[in-house]
Design a protein around this motif. Structure first.
Motif, PDB file in Angstrom:
ATOM      1  N   GLY A  35      35.271  28.211  34.469  1.00 53.38           N
ATOM      2  CA  GLY A  35      35.765  26.915  34.058  1.00 53.38           C
ATOM      3  C   GLY A  35      35.304  25.786  34.989  1.00 53.38           C
ATOM      4  N   ALA A  52      23.580  33.472  47.298  1.00 50.60           N
ATOM      5  CA  ALA A  52      24.231  32.983  46.071  1.00 50.60           C
ATOM      6  C   ALA A  52      24.694  31.551  46.305  1.00 50.60           C
ATOM      7  N   MET A 101      26.236  31.115  49.909  1.00 53.62           N
ATOM      8  CA  MET A 101      26.927  32.250  50.550  1.00 53.62           C
ATOM      9  C   MET A 101      26.140  33.538  50.377  1.00 53.62           C
ATOM     10  N   LEU A 170      36.517  38.025  45.919  1.00 57.31           N
ATOM     11  CA  LEU A 170      35.868  36.827  45.376  1.00 57.31           C
ATOM     12  C   LEU A 170      36.871  35.849  44.779  1.00 57.31           C
TER      13      LEU A 170
HETATM   14  N1  LIG Z   1      28.423  35.749  46.266  1.00 52.27           N
HETATM   15  C1  LIG Z   1      28.188  36.232  45.054  1.00 52.27           C
HETATM   16  N2  LIG Z   1      27.134  37.056  44.837  1.00 52.27           N
HETATM   17  C2  LIG Z   1      26.891  37.572  43.592  1.00 52.27           C
HETATM   18  N3  LIG Z   1      27.666  37.300  42.500  1.00 52.27           N
HETATM   19  C3  LIG Z   1      28.714  36.475  42.669  1.00 52.27           C
HETATM   20  C4  LIG Z   1      29.029  35.901  43.932  1.00 52.27           C
HETATM   21  N4  LIG Z   1      30.132  35.133  43.789  1.00 52.27           N
HETATM   22  C5  LIG Z   1      30.490  35.227  42.494  1.00 52.27           C
HETATM   23  N5  LIG Z   1      29.641  36.024  41.818  1.00 52.27           N
HETATM   24  C6  LIG Z   1      29.710  36.362  40.372  1.00 52.27           C
HETATM   25  O1  LIG Z   1      29.730  35.150  39.644  1.00 52.27           O
HETATM   26  C7  LIG Z   1      30.726  35.189  38.629  1.00 52.27           C
HETATM   27  C8  LIG Z   1      31.693  34.033  38.755  1.00 52.27           C
HETATM   28  O2  LIG Z   1      32.238  34.025  40.072  1.00 52.27           O
HETATM   29  P1  LIG Z   1      33.703  33.594  40.487  1.00 52.27           P
HETATM   30  O3  LIG Z   1      34.630  34.732  40.197  1.00 52.27           O
HETATM   31  O4  LIG Z   1      33.711  33.131  41.882  1.00 52.27           O
HETATM   32  O5  LIG Z   1      34.004  32.384  39.550  1.00 52.27           O
HETATM   33  P2  LIG Z   1      35.054  32.160  38.380  1.00 52.27           P
HETATM   34  O6  LIG Z   1      34.397  31.468  37.235  1.00 52.27           O
HETATM   35  O7  LIG Z   1      36.210  31.458  38.960  1.00 52.27           O
HETATM   36  O8  LIG Z   1      35.428  33.581  37.852  1.00 52.27           O
HETATM   37  P3  LIG Z   1      36.322  33.897  36.590  1.00 52.27           P
HETATM   38  O9  LIG Z   1      36.523  32.613  35.820  1.00 52.27           O
HETATM   39  O10 LIG Z   1      35.486  34.927  35.852  1.00 52.27           O
HETATM   40  O11 LIG Z   1      37.564  34.438  37.213  1.00 52.27           O
HETATM   41  C9  LIG Z   1      31.376  36.551  38.703  1.00 52.27           C
HETATM   42  O12 LIG Z   1      30.779  37.382  37.726  1.00 52.27           O
HETATM   43  C10 LIG Z   1      31.024  37.067  40.063  1.00 52.27           C
HETATM   44  O13 LIG Z   1      30.883  38.479  40.027  1.00 52.27           O
END
Ligand SMILES: Nc1ncnc2c1ncn2[C@@H]1O[C@H](COP(=O)(O)OP(=O)(O)OP(=O)(O)O)[C@@H](O)[C@H]1O
Length: 372
Positions: A35, A52, A101, A170
């Motif tokens: 989002g 990343a 990161m 994460l």
């Molecule tokens: N440092 C990283 N290295 C590789 N993949 C990552 C990394 N950080 C996040 N991801 C991937 O990116 C996607 C989104 O990351 P994150 O969970 O931080 O955001 P989000 O949109 O708030 O997640 P969600 O809405 O799905 O809970 C996830 O599929 C996660 O596995």
């Protein structure tokens, strides 16, 4: 922001971004979208290192990246191996904020659903349970609640970095500090708190719009661990719009409804998991959870099933497991450590490290028979 506007501001493949540190990062591919913005794999031009970046549109009113940054800096100050290290950050004018990161690998939702029977072996589920509990204890130790513990928010590291046996935590977009500003006391709970989390894993407190606390992150962890072990939760068919149904079923567990307990613990080491759940139901908002007790229960299940530390995990079946198994702290909250950990904090890190080592000795001395 509409999705076409979002496409204009967010990075595109092969675009290069320069940060104030003088580093250039080239976009390789999109890893995931949420989002708030999106996560991409990038290459640092100076040394070819794969990293990343997490981007948040500059127009987002609710800023979540700062919370990610605060948590990851805090985790770095206690030298945790379970959180991605922040390497750099930048504001790309009129487009987005970004943090650079460590790049990690697949999350524990994807790893489970890739399996034929949609569940981990018991050996793997218990190893993942231990490491994800260590993540939660460390997060609490630096003063934050996660409030969205779920399998998609834990991921393994990359084999290239020899980190594919390490579980990382994460996504701190829903995190909240639970200490007062003076960092001495637990914040007074609000009378009503808006729902935060994911229906399937949310603790009863969140479902009842109560303020969440440390025990609630562990309650969500328990639902996640049961799903890893058995492949499903009794409320799997319900979605976010059936929150009341899910709440009812979680309440039945708390009320010790036998048929609900039977369904919930199918394929699980029931005695140990039930000890944990009953313990969690017995403590309140202000209590510091006894993380070691929870860990003993998991260790007990491992020993009772004859598992060794070196037994391979499902995502790397041909190699002995080398993942970290602790030490675990007492969960005594430190003052939370804001972004930009400085020299003064380095001294404190040493104290924390020593405290962790003392904690480790205690864990090793206790016998798992305490659980029987
Ligand atoms: N440092 C990283 N290295 C590789 N993949 C990552 C990394 N950080 C996040 N991801 C991937 O990116 C996607 C989104 O990351 P994150 O969970 O931080 O955001 P989000 O949109 O708030 O997640 P969600 O809405 O799905 O809970 C996830 O599929 C996660 O596995």
């Amino acid at each position: 922001m509409s999705s076409s506007e979002e496409n204009v501001v967010l990075p595109k493949e092969d675009e290069v971004f320069l940060t104030p540190k003088g580093e250039n990062y080239k976009i390789v591919k999109l890893l995931g979208k949420g989002g708030y913005g999106a996560v991409y794999e990038v290459i640092r031009q100076r040394d070819g290192k794969h990293l990343a970046i997490k981007c948040e549109s500059a127009e987002m009113t609710k800023k979540v990246l700062q919370m990610d940054l605060d948590v990851m800096k805090g985790a770095e100050a206690i030298r945790s191996v379970h959180f991605c290290k922040v390497e750099d950050r930048a504001y790309i004018k009129d487009r987005f904020n970004m943090i650079v990161m460590k790049l990690i690998n697949k999350n524990l939702w994807d790893l489970r659903v890739e399996r034929k029977d949609m569940r981990f072996t018991l050996n793997t589920a218990l190893k993942a349970a231990t490491q994800s509990l260590l993540c939660i204890e460390e997060l609490h130790r630096i003063g934050f609640l996660h409030r969205d513990i779920k399998p998609g928010n834990f991921a393994i590291g990359r084999p290239e970095a020899k980190e594919n046996h390490v579980v990382f935590m994460l996504d701190f977009g829903l995190a909240r500090r639970f200490m007062t500003d003076r960092k001495k006391d637990i914040r007074i709970p609000r009378e009503q708190a808006p729902f935060r989390g994911t229906t399937r894993y949310a603790p009863l407190a969140a479902m009842m719009n109560h303020e969440q606390s440390r025990k609630d992150d562990i309650e969500s962890w328990m639902y996640m661990v049961v799903e890893w072990t058995s492949g499903a939760l009794p409320w799997r068919k319900y979605k976010a719009n059936n929150r009341k149904e899910v709440e009812k079923m979680k309440q039945q567990l708390k009320d010790r409804d036998e048929s609900m307990l039977d369904e919930f613990y199918a394929h699980c080491p029931r005695k140990e998991f039930d000890r944990i759940l009953q313990y969690l139901h017995s403590i309140n908002y202000f209590n510091i959870p006894d993380y070691k007790y929870v860990l003993y229960a998991i260790e007990h299940a491992q020993k009772a099933n004859g598992f060794k530390h070196s037994d391979p995990v499902d995502w790397d079946e041909n190699n002995p497991y080398t993942g970290p198994a602790g030490p675990i702290g007492d969960g005594e909250p430190l003052e939370s450590i804001p972004a930009g950990a400085d020299k003064e904090k380095a001294g404190r890190t040493k104290d924390i490290k020593e405290a962790k080592e003392v904690g480790a000795n205690k864990v090793n001395k206790l016998s798992p028979s305490k659980m029987s």
